[in-house]
Scaffold this motif. Structure first.
Motif, PDB file in Angstrom:
ATOM      1  N   GLY A 162      31.332  51.821  49.420  1.00 23.87           N
ATOM      2  CA  GLY A 162      31.625  51.094  48.208  1.00 23.87           C
ATOM      3  C   GLY A 162      30.522  51.119  47.170  1.00 23.87           C
ATOM      4  N   PHE A 163      29.379  51.786  47.484  1.00 24.80           N
ATOM      5  CA  PHE A 163      28.267  51.874  46.538  1.00 24.80           C
ATOM      6  C   PHE A 163      28.308  53.207  45.807  1.00 24.80           C
ATOM      7  CE2 PHE A 163      26.880  48.499  49.227  1.00 24.80           C
ATOM      8  CZ  PHE A 163      26.046  47.707  48.458  1.00 24.80           C
ATOM      9  N   GLU A 164      27.770  53.222  44.592  1.00 27.74           N
ATOM     10  CA  GLU A 164      27.617  54.463  43.862  1.00 27.74           C
ATOM     11  C   GLU A 164      26.532  55.314  44.492  1.00 27.74           C
ATOM     12  OE1 GLU A 164      26.938  53.470  39.809  1.00 27.74           O
ATOM     13  OE2 GLU A 164      29.085  53.384  39.340  1.00 27.74           O
ATOM     14  N   ARG A 165      26.655  56.610  44.297  1.00 26.56           N
ATOM     15  CA  ARG A 165      25.694  57.544  44.894  1.00 26.56           C
ATOM     16  C   ARG A 165      24.311  57.375  44.239  1.00 26.56           C
ATOM     17  NH1 ARG A 165      26.839  62.016  47.620  1.00 26.56           N
ATOM     18  NH2 ARG A 165      28.990  61.996  46.840  1.00 26.56           N
ATOM     19  N   ASN A 166      23.296  57.301  45.097  1.00 31.46           N
ATOM     20  CA  ASN A 166      21.884  57.258  44.671  1.00 31.46           C
ATOM     21  C   ASN A 166      21.566  56.046  43.799  1.00 31.46           C
ATOM     22  OD1 ASN A 166      21.516  59.711  45.984  1.00 31.46           O
ATOM     23  ND2 ASN A 166      21.935  60.910  44.145  1.00 31.46           N
ATOM     24  N   THR A 167      22.363  54.982  43.889  1.00 35.24           N
ATOM     25  CA  THR A 167      22.071  53.743  43.158  1.00 35.24           C
ATOM     26  C   THR A 167      22.272  52.566  44.100  1.00 35.24           C
ATOM     27  OG1 THR A 167      24.343  53.376  42.408  1.00 35.24           O
ATOM     28  CG2 THR A 167      22.950  54.811  41.045  1.00 35.24           C
ATOM     29  N   LYS A 168      21.911  51.386  43.595  1.00 31.46           N
ATOM     30  CA  LYS A 168      22.093  50.158  44.364  1.00 31.46           C
ATOM     31  C   LYS A 168      23.252  49.338  43.811  1.00 31.46           C
ATOM     32  CE  LYS A 168      17.088  50.039  45.155  1.00 31.46           C
ATOM     33  NZ  LYS A 168      15.841  49.288  44.962  1.00 31.46           N
ATOM     34  N   SER A 169      24.097  49.967  42.987  1.00 33.61           N
ATOM     35  CA  SER A 169      25.208  49.265  42.350  1.00 33.61           C
ATOM     36  C   SER A 169      26.526  49.555  43.069  1.00 33.61           C
ATOM     37  CB  SER A 169      25.333  49.699  40.880  1.00 33.61           C
ATOM     38  OG  SER A 169      24.126  49.456  40.180  1.00 33.61           O
ATOM     39  N   ILE A 170      27.389  48.560  43.053  1.00 27.95           N
ATOM     40  CA  ILE A 170      28.723  48.734  43.638  1.00 27.95           C
ATOM     41  C   ILE A 170      29.550  49.632  42.717  1.00 27.95           C
ATOM     42  CG2 ILE A 170      30.837  47.540  44.336  1.00 27.95           C
ATOM     43  CD1 ILE A 170      29.101  45.094  44.915  1.00 27.95           C
ATOM     44  N   ALA A 171      30.267  50.556  43.284  1.00 26.04           N
ATOM     45  CA  ALA A 171      31.070  51.490  42.497  1.00 26.04           C
ATOM     46  C   ALA A 171      32.173  50.736  41.755  1.00 26.04           C
ATOM     47  CB  ALA A 171      31.675  52.558  43.391  1.00 26.04           C
ATOM     48  N   PRO A 172      32.491  51.131  40.520  1.00 24.51           N
ATOM     49  CA  PRO A 172      33.541  50.422  39.755  1.00 24.51           C
ATOM     50  C   PRO A 172      34.917  50.558  40.370  1.00 24.51           C
ATOM     51  CG  PRO A 172      32.841  52.419  38.606  1.00 24.51           C
ATOM     52  CD  PRO A 172      31.875  52.230  39.734  1.00 24.51           C
ATOM     53  N   TRP A 173      35.132  51.579  41.218  1.00 26.34           N
ATOM     54  CA  TRP A 173      36.451  51.754  41.827  1.00 26.34           C
ATOM     55  C   TRP A 173      36.638  50.947  43.114  1.00 26.34           C
ATOM     56  CZ3 TRP A 173      34.804  53.625  46.380  1.00 26.34           C
ATOM     57  CH2 TRP A 173      33.679  54.465  46.402  1.00 26.34           C
ATOM     58  N   PHE A 174      35.583  50.256  43.593  1.00 27.43           N
ATOM     59  CA  PHE A 174      35.678  49.518  44.848  1.00 27.43           C
ATOM     60  C   PHE A 174      35.985  48.056  44.562  1.00 27.43           C
ATOM     61  CE2 PHE A 174      33.913  47.277  48.565  1.00 27.43           C
ATOM     62  CZ  PHE A 174      34.650  47.894  49.549  1.00 27.43           C
ATOM     63  N   HIS A 175      37.022  47.490  45.232  1.00 23.72           N
ATOM     64  CA  HIS A 175      37.477  46.125  44.950  1.00 23.72           C
ATOM     65  C   HIS A 175      37.541  45.246  46.190  1.00 23.72           C
ATOM     66  CE1 HIS A 175      38.830  46.514  40.679  1.00 23.72           C
ATOM     67  NE2 HIS A 175      38.670  47.793  40.999  1.00 23.72           N
ATOM     68  N   GLY A 176      36.922  45.624  47.305  1.00 27.47           N
ATOM     69  CA  GLY A 176      36.907  44.746  48.463  1.00 27.47           C
ATOM     70  C   GLY A 176      38.267  44.559  49.097  1.00 27.47           C
ATOM     71  N   ILE A 177      38.522  43.351  49.622  1.00 30.46           N
ATOM     72  CA  ILE A 177      39.795  43.057  50.289  1.00 30.46           C
ATOM     73  C   ILE A 177      40.734  42.425  49.266  1.00 30.46           C
ATOM     74  CG2 ILE A 177      40.946  41.843  52.164  1.00 30.46           C
ATOM     75  CD1 ILE A 177      38.379  41.812  53.689  1.00 30.46           C
ATOM     76  N   ILE A 178      41.672  43.207  48.769  1.00 27.54           N
ATOM     77  CA  ILE A 178      42.728  42.695  47.899  1.00 27.54           C
ATOM     78  C   ILE A 178      44.061  43.227  48.409  1.00 27.54           C
ATOM     79  CG2 ILE A 178      41.210  42.527  45.889  1.00 27.54           C
ATOM     80  CD1 ILE A 178      42.458  45.102  44.837  1.00 27.54           C
ATOM     81  N   SER A 179      45.123  42.565  48.008  1.00 30.82           N
ATOM     82  CA  SER A 179      46.456  42.959  48.487  1.00 30.82           C
ATOM     83  C   SER A 179      46.997  44.135  47.698  1.00 30.82           C
ATOM     84  CB  SER A 179      47.423  41.776  48.383  1.00 30.82           C
ATOM     85  OG  SER A 179      47.624  41.439  47.019  1.00 30.82           O
ATOM     86  N   ARG A 180      48.076  44.706  48.211  1.00 32.17           N
ATOM     87  CA  ARG A 180      48.742  45.817  47.528  1.00 32.17           C
ATOM     88  C   ARG A 180      49.248  45.378  46.157  1.00 32.17           C
ATOM     89  NH1 ARG A 180      52.544  50.000  50.268  1.00 32.17           N
ATOM     90  NH2 ARG A 180      53.633  50.977  48.556  1.00 32.17           N
ATOM     91  N   GLU A 181      49.805  44.142  46.067  1.00 35.25           N
ATOM     92  CA  GLU A 181      50.335  43.655  44.793  1.00 35.25           C
ATOM     93  C   GLU A 181      49.215  43.489  43.773  1.00 35.25           C
ATOM     94  OE1 GLU A 181      50.978  42.404  47.725  1.00 35.25           O
ATOM     95  OE2 GLU A 181      53.099  42.976  48.003  1.00 35.25           O
ATOM     96  N   ASN A 182      48.061  42.949  44.202  1.00 42.64           N
ATOM     97  CA  ASN A 182      46.941  42.792  43.276  1.00 42.64           C
ATOM     98  C   ASN A 182      46.437  44.144  42.784  1.00 42.64           C
ATOM     99  OD1 ASN A 182      47.078  40.033  43.553  1.00 42.64           O
ATOM    100  ND2 ASN A 182      45.538  39.940  45.163  1.00 42.64           N
TER     101      ASN A 182
END
Length: 408
Positions: free
Chosen positions: A314-334
């Motif tokens: 879920g992290f961006e490559r070579n950085t300490k930031s969370i990737a913008p495409w990663f959203h953790g645990i969310i439902s299919r509807e969300n």
């Protein structure tokens, strides 16, 4: 996960709903292969048991039923093709005659039914009229003198003959009307059957065109698969070249920096409901035994905390930031709500609650697609159909960004 499904020969309906059409076809194909393998294994075991005398051989019951083919003068099976034998009419002429005969019989049947109804109406009509006239004459007859009774009788007979003549004329008109209706109905049925035959021929032509189109589509799919395979081979060559230039050393340094800084982990767990900030990534305090599949959200959070965060999922490559495409645990509807107003090709990655892995939700021109990413081992790949295995989740995302045609 695939091995467990093939062993139980069962897949959870909720998990099946997460699979794409291609994944479902491949899964059913694998399950069918497993059924055939078990059947062959059982047949081989039965044959071995019979050979060693452990089980009596199966005895087929004798049957008196049999088939005997009619043979021609040359000793071969006699075959007759309608329209091709000596003296046969052409197939088109035979077909026209059959259609005309069917139309004539149907029209004749309908005409007979109409005539029975018409005849009953005529009989009832004149029977009632005659009865009324007789009643009128009898009422008047008693009013006249005795010498007038003979004249009344003559009048009654004349009236009876007049009604009989009118009844015969009505019957002739009814018969003529029914005959005309029968001819008209025969023509209508003929054209109906003719149109049905022409429609059947058009359907056969459309089916042949569809088969040709399907063949071309399969050829195009095979060409796309070959192009995707060439792209994957090219990506592997570039990956090996990057590793030779020191990519492995850079990743090691990145993991060391990750172990010293927990700020991004706290941000990530802030997105996961019902969790607390993780302990340092130097490793869990104690090992835990992972079940075959997720049982609850708490178990998923623990798995992500103890197995995925050290791998920088879920992290961006070579950085300490969370990737913008990663959203953790969310439902299919969300996930679909987040992608609703985005353009075609937009995507996000969420933690799956069905398997040990993730779900990639993809925005189409109309609708959405969801792909399962297996992370139960030491690699990341699309469940069941992706031959490529990636060391990190970011590698999988970057690879399919460069080669979108390789997404299953």
């Amino acid at each position: 996960m695939l091995q467990q499904i093939l062993q139980d020969m069962y897949i959870d309906p909720e998990l099946l709903a997460e699979l794409s059409d291609v994944q479902k076809h491949i899964l059913f194909y694998k399950m069918r292969e497993e059924q055939l393998r078990r059947w062959r294994e059982r047949e081989a075991w039965d044959a071995l048991a019979q050979a060693e005398g452990l089980r009596p051989a199966k005895v087929k019951r004798a049957s008196n039923k049999h088939i005997q083919w009619l043979l021609g003068a040359d000793g071969e099976v006699w075959v007759w093709v309608m329209g091709e034998g000596p003296g046969d009419k052409p197939y088109e002429e035979i077909s026209e005659e059959l259609i005309a005969e069917r139309a004539r019989l149907q029209a004749q049947k309908e005409a007979e039914e109409l005539w029975r109804q018409k005849e009953a109406e005529i009989t009832k009509k004149f029977r009632d009229a005659l009865a009324n006239e007789k009643a009128r004459i009898l009422a008047e007859k008693w009013k006249v003198e005795m010498e007038d009774r003979k004249a009344a009788k003559v009048l009654e007979e004349r009236i009876h003959e007049e009604f009989k003549r009118k009844e015969e004329e009505e019957r002739r008109r009814g018969e003529e009307q029914i005959r005309l209706q029968e001819e008209q109905r025969a023509k209508e049925l003929y054209w109906t059957l003719k149109q049905a035959q022409l429609h059947c021929q058009d359907s056969e032509n459309e089916e042949r065109e569809w088969e040709e189109q399907l063949r071309r589509s399969k050829a195009a799919d095979e060409e796309r698969s070959r192009r995707a395979q060439r792209a994957r081979d090219e990506y592997r060559r570039h990956s090996l070249r990057a590793i030779q230039k020191g990519t492995v050393a850079g990743l090691s340094t990145m993991f060391q920096e990750l172990g010293q800084n927990h700020e991004q982990e706290a941000r990530l767990y802030h997105q996961l409901p019902g969790t607390r900030p993780p302990s340092p990534l130097t490793g869990p305090d104690r090992t835990w035994e992972r079940p075959l599949r997720p049982l609850s959200r708490e178990v998923i959070v623990r798995w992500f905390k103890e197995e995925q965060l050290p791998r920088r999922a879920g992290f961006e490559r070579n950085t300490k930031s969370i990737a913008p495409w990663f959203h953790g645990i969310i439902s299919r509807e969300n996930a679909e709500d987040l992608l609703e107003n985005m353009t075609e090709g937009a995507f996000l990655v969420r933690v799956s609650e069905k398997i040990w892995g993730y779900t990639l939700s993809y925005r189409l021109q109309r609708g959405f697609k969801h792909f399962l990413v297996d992370a139960s081992g030491d690699f990341y790949s699309f469940l069941g159909v992706d031959p490529n295995r990636h060391a990190t989740l970011t590698d999988l995302i970057d690879f399919h960004k460069c080669f979108p045609g390789s997404i299953p």
